[in-house]
Design a protein around this motif. Structure first.
Motif, PDB file in Angstrom:
ATOM      1  N   SER C 140       0.807  -1.221   0.000  1.00 24.07           N
ATOM      2  CA  SER C 140       0.000   0.000   0.000  1.00 24.07           C
ATOM      3  C   SER C 140       0.843   1.276   0.000  1.00 24.07           C
ATOM      4  O   SER C 140       0.302   2.364   0.021  1.00 24.07           O
ATOM      5  N   GLN C 141       2.164   1.137  -0.029  1.00 23.50           N
ATOM      6  CA  GLN C 141       3.007   2.323   0.154  1.00 23.50           C
ATOM      7  C   GLN C 141       3.572   2.870  -1.157  1.00 23.50           C
ATOM      8  O   GLN C 141       4.350   3.818  -1.142  1.00 23.50           O
ATOM      9  N   GLY C 142       3.182   2.249  -2.289  1.00 26.12           N
ATOM     10  CA  GLY C 142       3.823   2.551  -3.572  1.00 26.12           C
ATOM     11  C   GLY C 142       3.868   4.010  -3.954  1.00 26.12           C
ATOM     12  O   GLY C 142       4.825   4.468  -4.569  1.00 26.12           O
ATOM     13  N   SER C 143       2.845   4.792  -3.571  1.00 26.24           N
ATOM     14  CA  SER C 143       2.826   6.164  -4.062  1.00 26.24           C
ATOM     15  C   SER C 143       3.407   7.149  -3.046  1.00 26.24           C
ATOM     16  O   SER C 143       3.393   8.349  -3.254  1.00 26.24           O
ATOM     17  N   LYS C 144       3.948   6.621  -1.938  1.00 28.56           N
ATOM     18  CA  LYS C 144       4.568   7.526  -0.968  1.00 28.56           C
ATOM     19  C   LYS C 144       5.990   7.853  -1.368  1.00 28.56           C
ATOM     20  O   LYS C 144       6.609   7.151  -2.156  1.00 28.56           O
ATOM     21  N   LYS C 145       6.499   8.933  -0.775  1.00 37.01           N
ATOM     22  CA  LYS C 145       7.898   9.278  -1.011  1.00 37.01           C
ATOM     23  C   LYS C 145       8.743   8.633   0.089  1.00 37.01           C
ATOM     24  O   LYS C 145       8.240   8.393   1.192  1.00 37.01           O
ATOM     25  N   PRO C 146      10.019   8.381  -0.191  1.00 33.50           N
ATOM     26  CA  PRO C 146      10.860   7.673   0.792  1.00 33.50           C
ATOM     27  C   PRO C 146      10.805   8.269   2.200  1.00 33.50           C
ATOM     28  O   PRO C 146      10.735   7.541   3.186  1.00 33.50           O
ATOM     29  N   TYR C 147      10.835   9.625   2.300  1.00 30.52           N
ATOM     30  CA  TYR C 147      10.912  10.210   3.634  1.00 30.52           C
ATOM     31  C   TYR C 147       9.634   9.997   4.440  1.00 30.52           C
ATOM     32  O   TYR C 147       9.596  10.268   5.633  1.00 30.52           O
ATOM     33  N   GLN C 148       8.578   9.513   3.770  1.00 33.39           N
ATOM     34  CA  GLN C 148       7.334   9.266   4.507  1.00 33.39           C
ATOM     35  C   GLN C 148       7.324   7.894   5.157  1.00 33.39           C
ATOM     36  O   GLN C 148       6.395   7.560   5.867  1.00 33.39           O
ATOM     37  N   LEU C 149       8.357   7.100   4.905  1.00 35.91           N
ATOM     38  CA  LEU C 149       8.405   5.752   5.463  1.00 35.91           C
ATOM     39  C   LEU C 149       9.343   5.697   6.661  1.00 35.91           C
ATOM     40  O   LEU C 149      10.249   6.505   6.796  1.00 35.91           O
ATOM     41  N   SER C 150       9.117   4.696   7.503  1.00 36.63           N
ATOM     42  CA  SER C 150      10.008   4.487   8.644  1.00 36.63           C
ATOM     43  C   SER C 150      11.306   3.847   8.161  1.00 36.63           C
ATOM     44  O   SER C 150      11.401   3.406   7.011  1.00 36.63           O
ATOM     45  N   GLY C 151      12.285   3.804   9.042  1.00 36.02           N
ATOM     46  CA  GLY C 151      13.582   3.233   8.683  1.00 36.02           C
ATOM     47  C   GLY C 151      13.456   1.797   8.192  1.00 36.02           C
ATOM     48  O   GLY C 151      14.034   1.425   7.170  1.00 36.02           O
ATOM     49  N   GLY C 152      12.655   0.989   8.892  1.00 32.34           N
ATOM     50  CA  GLY C 152      12.500  -0.401   8.507  1.00 32.34           C
ATOM     51  C   GLY C 152      11.833  -0.528   7.142  1.00 32.34           C
ATOM     52  O   GLY C 152      12.220  -1.367   6.328  1.00 32.34           O
ATOM     53  N   PRO C 175      22.979  -3.586   6.010  1.00 38.79           N
ATOM     54  CA  PRO C 175      21.623  -3.098   5.678  1.00 38.79           C
ATOM     55  C   PRO C 175      20.782  -2.831   6.913  1.00 38.79           C
ATOM     56  O   PRO C 175      19.808  -2.114   6.843  1.00 38.79           O
ATOM     57  N   LEU C 176      21.153  -3.421   8.021  1.00 44.42           N
ATOM     58  CA  LEU C 176      20.315  -3.264   9.212  1.00 44.42           C
ATOM     59  C   LEU C 176      20.947  -2.323  10.232  1.00 44.42           C
ATOM     60  O   LEU C 176      20.415  -2.129  11.318  1.00 44.42           O
ATOM     61  N   GLY C 177      22.078  -1.732   9.850  1.00 47.05           N
ATOM     62  CA  GLY C 177      22.841  -0.928  10.796  1.00 47.05           C
ATOM     63  C   GLY C 177      22.089   0.253  11.366  1.00 47.05           C
ATOM     64  O   GLY C 177      22.300   0.642  12.507  1.00 47.05           O
ATOM     65  N   ALA C 178      21.157   0.817  10.564  1.00 42.49           N
ATOM     66  CA  ALA C 178      20.488   2.039  11.016  1.00 42.49           C
ATOM     67  C   ALA C 178      19.203   1.736  11.782  1.00 42.49           C
ATOM     68  O   ALA C 178      18.504   2.640  12.207  1.00 42.49           O
ATOM     69  N   LEU C 179      18.887   0.453  11.952  1.00 38.77           N
ATOM     70  CA  LEU C 179      17.628   0.117  12.626  1.00 38.77           C
ATOM     71  C   LEU C 179      17.872  -0.149  14.101  1.00 38.77           C
ATOM     72  O   LEU C 179      18.959  -0.540  14.508  1.00 38.77           O
ATOM     73  N   ASP C 180      16.819   0.036  14.910  1.00 32.83           N
ATOM     74  CA  ASP C 180      17.009  -0.265  16.317  1.00 32.83           C
ATOM     75  C   ASP C 180      16.988  -1.778  16.528  1.00 32.83           C
ATOM     76  O   ASP C 180      16.589  -2.545  15.655  1.00 32.83           O
ATOM     77  N   LEU C 181      17.440  -2.184  17.698  1.00 33.39           N
ATOM     78  CA  LEU C 181      17.739  -3.589  17.954  1.00 33.39           C
ATOM     79  C   LEU C 181      16.560  -4.507  17.628  1.00 33.39           C
ATOM     80  O   LEU C 181      16.698  -5.508  16.941  1.00 33.39           O
ATOM     81  N   LYS C 182      15.372  -4.118  18.082  1.00 27.14           N
ATOM     82  CA  LYS C 182      14.220  -4.995  17.939  1.00 27.14           C
ATOM     83  C   LYS C 182      13.869  -5.181  16.463  1.00 27.14           C
ATOM     84  O   LYS C 182      13.644  -6.297  15.989  1.00 27.14           O
ATOM     85  N   LEU C 183      13.868  -4.046  15.753  1.00 24.87           N
ATOM     86  CA  LEU C 183      13.553  -4.071  14.334  1.00 24.87           C
ATOM     87  C   LEU C 183      14.598  -4.895  13.591  1.00 24.87           C
ATOM     88  O   LEU C 183      14.302  -5.625  12.650  1.00 24.87           O
ATOM     89  N   ARG C 184      15.843  -4.776  14.056  1.00 26.04           N
ATOM     90  CA  ARG C 184      16.950  -5.452  13.405  1.00 26.04           C
ATOM     91  C   ARG C 184      16.753  -6.965  13.486  1.00 26.04           C
ATOM     92  O   ARG C 184      16.931  -7.665  12.513  1.00 26.04           O
ATOM     93  N   ARG C 185      16.360  -7.441  14.653  1.00 24.92           N
ATOM     94  CA  ARG C 185      16.143  -8.879  14.805  1.00 24.92           C
ATOM     95  C   ARG C 185      15.025  -9.350  13.873  1.00 24.92           C
ATOM     96  O   ARG C 185      15.118 -10.382  13.235  1.00 24.92           O
ATOM     97  N   GLY C 186      13.949  -8.540  13.797  1.00 21.21           N
ATOM     98  CA  GLY C 186      12.845  -8.899  12.915  1.00 21.21           C
ATOM     99  C   GLY C 186      13.286  -8.955  11.464  1.00 21.21           C
ATOM    100  O   GLY C 186      12.956  -9.894  10.727  1.00 21.21           O
ATOM    101  N   MET C 187      14.078  -7.943  11.057  1.00 18.23           N
ATOM    102  CA  MET C 187      14.520  -7.871   9.666  1.00 18.23           C
ATOM    103  C   MET C 187      15.490  -8.996   9.322  1.00 18.23           C
ATOM    104  O   MET C 187      15.543  -9.439   8.187  1.00 18.23           O
TER     105      MET C 187
END
Lengths: 272, 286, 388
Positions: C140-152, C175-187
């Motif tokens: 559902s995010q196709g028409s958004k601009k990059p800055y409108q999305l979260s880091g993940g 690729p996961l360096g900029a994400l917080d720990l929890k998100l990183r594990r998920g990714m």
């Protein structure tokens, strides 16, 4: 903290902002007067004060002889000087940010100097050149154009260079990684991203050129730009239509700038 | 940075060439012409032409003839710079630290006056300070000005005009360097120094010095060369060096004197700027 | 099975055999500084390969050379039998997920994802983009601009933008360096899922050993421009070949010892007067002096004279100097008679109370868990100074 200190802190918190707003008001009082006077119905040409409200000036902006011609001339010079300065300056900014070559230090100085010299000196030196080159009697559109490009050029180079050096290198590498050739990378990624900087530089150039008086006055010969027209009539009594032009310029520019700022804010909000 | 892209070795030169040529031809050469002009034989005229005689005495002559407007220019410019510094610091500080989400809007407002003509804005002050305007009337009523006292055609009006016109040049660099200051430093200062005032003078002000230096230069230099304010808001008693140079060129056609005076202004400013930057200890202004 | 759009592309069929990524004697120098030193590396097709090392070890430079963003000073890089060492980045079937994602800020998400296809002349990209956004769960995010999305989300767009090109090798630069720990594990789990699903070769650069070990089939530990050791994560952890690997992957106790010589399928080493045995396949030193290494959780601890469930010799005379209780386990520091402090991690099974600071203790371990390293190596190499 004692109550006295609390009061002191409260004042400290708000006093600075209040004083700052006062300074802003100081900056806008003359503009408000200009806008007001654009609706003025003067009783005599020599008395410069608000006598009555009228739309006459706005409905007949070109009534004073020569004024609109001078505006058109200023716009022409402004557009032409902006075009040339923006193209040359953008190329130079790319050279300075993206290429290594000998003589960058002296070049950087050469770019800054025209902005650092007082206008009267810059104008004098241009006139000195035109006179010694035998153009003393042919001052006019061309000499004004040359002078304007010269002082706009530095501003363009500095503005575009700032934008370009703030550009994330990774974006171009990502484009190349995604099968974009050097050309495609430039036109699909680099240029669109630098474009706002170029546009800003062009707007700055135009307003510098349109508004310049001191340098123009020395190199104009018989040609009359809008600031020169204003200078001329300032001695005799100013037609109220001058205020119409001033107000219109202001409104147009503020609309452009605030418009882009509001769009930016809306986007930021949507992102949050 | 660009090491990954193999570029033709000379592309940089080609891109730089047009601008470099333009600036050489229309900035450096004119400077040379101005120096030459300042050494013309003053016996010539704009109609009959001039001889180049290395007439250094031109400089002595113009300084003798015009030392008053020359001094006055620097005096007015200094006063205007001081005024801009006081007003500009308050405004820049308010924008940087107190404006919150209005920061960008306030910055736009700082540049907005540039959107109307310099001349028209200055003429507007003429109206505000007019002899029968409410400001003069009020000042007369409370006795600050005498019954015949006026603001127009005074040094005050000229300095005020200069201050007004060059204020944005002060605010922008001041804001730029204030905005860079880490908020925690100021909070730390609040911990270390009992009074906010001492914190300001010990931390904020020193850290904003690059902005102060840049701002004062950006204000002082154009103000010293300006003649619009003195012409529109002053009288012949407030004549500045710009008026003289302009007049020598266009009305009297005395190019040798005009050139020498222009060079004198440039030389004094250059020396002053170099000494000032040395003293301020900031070399990286731009 | 591939969810990657099967458009026509310049890439070869990735299922054809022998499309391994191969680096031969690759060197990259910047003036006097050598970032990568004569590197040999084979990444088998379809594997999830991790290049692990501290910052500045040359792993990102290696990645950039594979991507074509840097050119090696010497050596060759090939994909299958095609050499790509000097090919332009846009000429090689390799795509990159950049560390800060490098999404084009002036294009929306769909345009970002379609960028690679468009450049290669694919006209109809809608379907492929939709499928790819579905793969990374951003339909559902196709028409958004990059800055409108979260880091993940940005991270997943960067992944989709690279994957849509169906590259032979996908490079992931922290690729996961900029994400917080929890998100990183998920990714991490997500990335692993996608790799299994699309079956492409992933080369993943990271400084996070846990990340490398969780995701990769093969991990190459890189240090100062060279690969120290390469292998399956468990293999590297259990049997490190260098002190750097022993310290950078988890933690190790390294005890100085004199190698007495082989005895059957073990090597005997004298450590502070106690003789220990080390399986011959875990010996990475020829003779003379060596480091006897043992992981802290493999060291067993008991009060003096207490029972230790290990056949090896005991080290006596230790004193507990520090105790950290971390829930599932307790971490002890034990000062040995020769002054060295050894780490001991013990599961909190509740079999006996936690030992207090100052308790005199004996230590031992099962010989099959020890390893022997070359004494010429720095025992502190790869010790992380502070976690990131």
């Amino acid at each position: 903290m004692s109550p006295l200190q609390k009061v002191g802190r409260w004042i400290g918190e708000h006093l600075v902002l209040a004083l700052g707003l006062l300074v802003l008001i100081y900056m806008f009082v003359p503009i408000a007067i200009v806008a007001l006077m654009s609706f003025n119905d003067p009783s005599s040409r020599n008395v410069y004060k608000f006598d009555g409200f009228t739309l006459h000036n706005w409905l007949n902006p070109c009534e004073p002889s020569g004024m609109c011609a001078s505006v058109v001339r200023s716009v022409e010079i402004g557009l032409l000087a902006t075009l040339v300065a923006t193209i040359l300056g953008t190329l130079a900014a790319f050279a300075l940010v993206r290429h290594r070559f000998a003589g960058r230090g002296p070049l950087n100085t050469l770019i800054i100097l025209p902005m650092a010299a007082p206008e009267i000196v810059l104008g004098s030196s241009m006139l000195a050149l035109f006179v010694s080159a035998g153009f003393g009697g042919k001052l006019g559109f061309v000499t004004i154009f040359i002078a304007h490009v010269t002082f706009c050029l530095s501003f363009v180079i500095i503005t575009v260079r700032a934008r370009l050096s703030g550009l994330d290198d990774n974006l171009e590498q990502a484009a190349m990684d995604l099968y974009a050739t050097e050309n495609q990378t430039f036109w699909r990624v680099t240029f669109p991203l630098v474009f706002p900087g170029i546009l800003g530089a062009a707007l700055l150039s135009f307003s510098l050129s349109f508004d310049d008086f001191i340098i123009t006055n020395l190199n104009a010969g018989q040609t009359v730009t809008f600031p020169m027209y204003v200078w001329g009539v300032a001695q005799r009594g100013i037609p109220m239509q001058v205020n119409v032009i001033g107000t219109a310029m202001f409104v147009i520019a503020v609309t452009i700038v605030l418009g882009s700022e509001i769009t930016r804010r809306r986007r930021a909000k949507a992102a949050a | 940075m660009a090491r990954t892209r193999r570029r033709a070795r000379f592309t940089g030169y080609w891109l730089m060439l047009p601008s470099a040529l333009w600036l050489a031809l229309f900035f450096l050469v004119p400077f040379y012409s101005l120096i030459a002009m300042s050494l013309y034989d003053p016996e010539g005229s704009s109609l009959t032409g001039y001889d180049m005689t290395w007439h250094f005495a031109n400089y002595v002559d113009v300084v003798q003839a015009y030392w008053r407007p020359l001094l006055r220019s620097f005096w007015y410019a200094a006063l205007a710079t001081l005024g801009c510094l006081l007003l500009g610091y308050v405004l820049a500080y308010a924008i940087a630290f107190k404006a919150g989400r209005w920061k960008n809007l306030m910055l736009v407002l700082v540049i907005a006056p540039f959107f109307t003509s310099f001349l028209i804005r200055t003429l507007s002050w003429k109206l505000i300070l007019a002899d029968d305007g409410w400001i003069v009337n009020t000042l007369q009523a409370v006795g600050i000005l005498g019954p015949d006292g006026r603001l127009l055609a005074t040094s005050f009006a000229v300095v005020m005009g200069l201050t007004y016109n060059f204020l944005p040049f002060m605010v922008l660099p001041l804001f730029a360097s204030l905005d860079k200051i880490d908020h925690r430093l100021i909070e730390a200062a609040g911990d270390l120094y009992a009074s906010p005032a001492r914190g300001f003078f010990k931390v904020t002000l020193p850290l904003s010095m690059p902005g102060v230096v840049a701002g004062t230069l950006l204000t002082f230099i154009p103000a010293a060369g300006d003649y619009i304010n003195s012409e529109l808001l002053g009288s012949p008693n407030q004549r500045m060096i710009g008026n003289v140079i302009q007049n020598l060129f266009t009305n009297q056609g005395d190019y040798a004197a005009a050139g020498a005076l222009s060079m004198t202004l440039m030389i004094i400013i250059t020396i002053g700027v170099v000494l000032y930057i040395r003293r301020a200890g900031t070399e990286d202004l731009v | 099975m591939s969810l990657v759009a099967d458009h026509d592309s310049t890439t070869q069929d990735p299922t054809s055999a022998g499309r391994d990524l191969e680096l031969r004697a690759v060197t990259k120098s910047y003036g006097a500084f050598t970032a990568v030193r004569s590197l040999d590396l084979v990444v088998p097709q379809g594997s999830f390969f991790a290049l692990l090392g501290p910052s500045g070890c040359g792993k990102t430079t290696t990645l950039r050379m594979v991507a074509g963003l840097d050119t090696p000073t010497a050596g060759t890089i090939s994909l299958g039998d095609r050499e790509i060492t000097y090919d332009k980045p846009y000429k090689r079937p390799v795509n990159t997920v950049f560390q800060n994602y490098a999404l084009f800020p002036h294009l929306d998400i769909s345009e970002n994802v379609a960028f690679g296809l468009k450049r290669r002349g694919v006209k109809e990209t809608k379907k492929a983009v939709a499928e790819m956004l579905a793969l990374v769960e951003l339909e559902s995010q196709g028409s958004k601009k990059p800055y409108q999305l979260s880091g993940g989300q940005q991270q997943r767009v960067a992944l989709a933008r690279a994957l849509i090109n169906n590259p032979e090798v996908l490079l992931l630069d922290e690729p996961l360096g900029a994400l917080d720990l929890k998100l990183r594990r998920g990714m991490q789990i997500e990335l692993k899922r996608i790799q299994t699903e699309v079956g492409l070769t992933f080369v993943h650069v990271t400084h996070d050993q846990e990340e490398a070990m969780t995701m990769a089939d093969t991990v190459a530990v890189m240090n100062a421009g060279v690969i120290e050791q390469m292998g399956a994560p468990s293999e590297l952890y259990d049997n490190p070949a260098t002190t750097f690997v022993a310290n950078f992957l988890g933690q190790s106790n390294l005890l100085a010892g004199d190698i007495l010589g082989p005895d059957g399928d073990v090597v005997k080493v004298s450590v502070q007067g106690t003789t220990v045995s080390i399986p011959i396949e875990r010996c990475h030193s020829e003779g003379g002096k060596g480091w006897v290494g043992v992981r802290p959780e493999k060291v067993m601890i008991a009060e003096v004279g207490g029972e230790i469930d290990a056949p090896g010799n005991r080290f006596e005379g230790g004193v507990v100097t520090d105790v950290s209780f971390v829930g599932v386990s307790t971490q002890y520091l034990v000062r040995m008679p020769w002054g060295q402090e050894l780490m001991v991690f013990e599961q909190n099974t509740g079999r006996r109370p936690i030992l207090a600071v100052g308790t005199p203790v004996d230590l031992s371990w099962r010989p099959e868990y020890a390893f022997l390293l070359d004494a010429s190596q720095d025992a502190k190499a790869g010790v992380e100074d502070g976690d990131d």
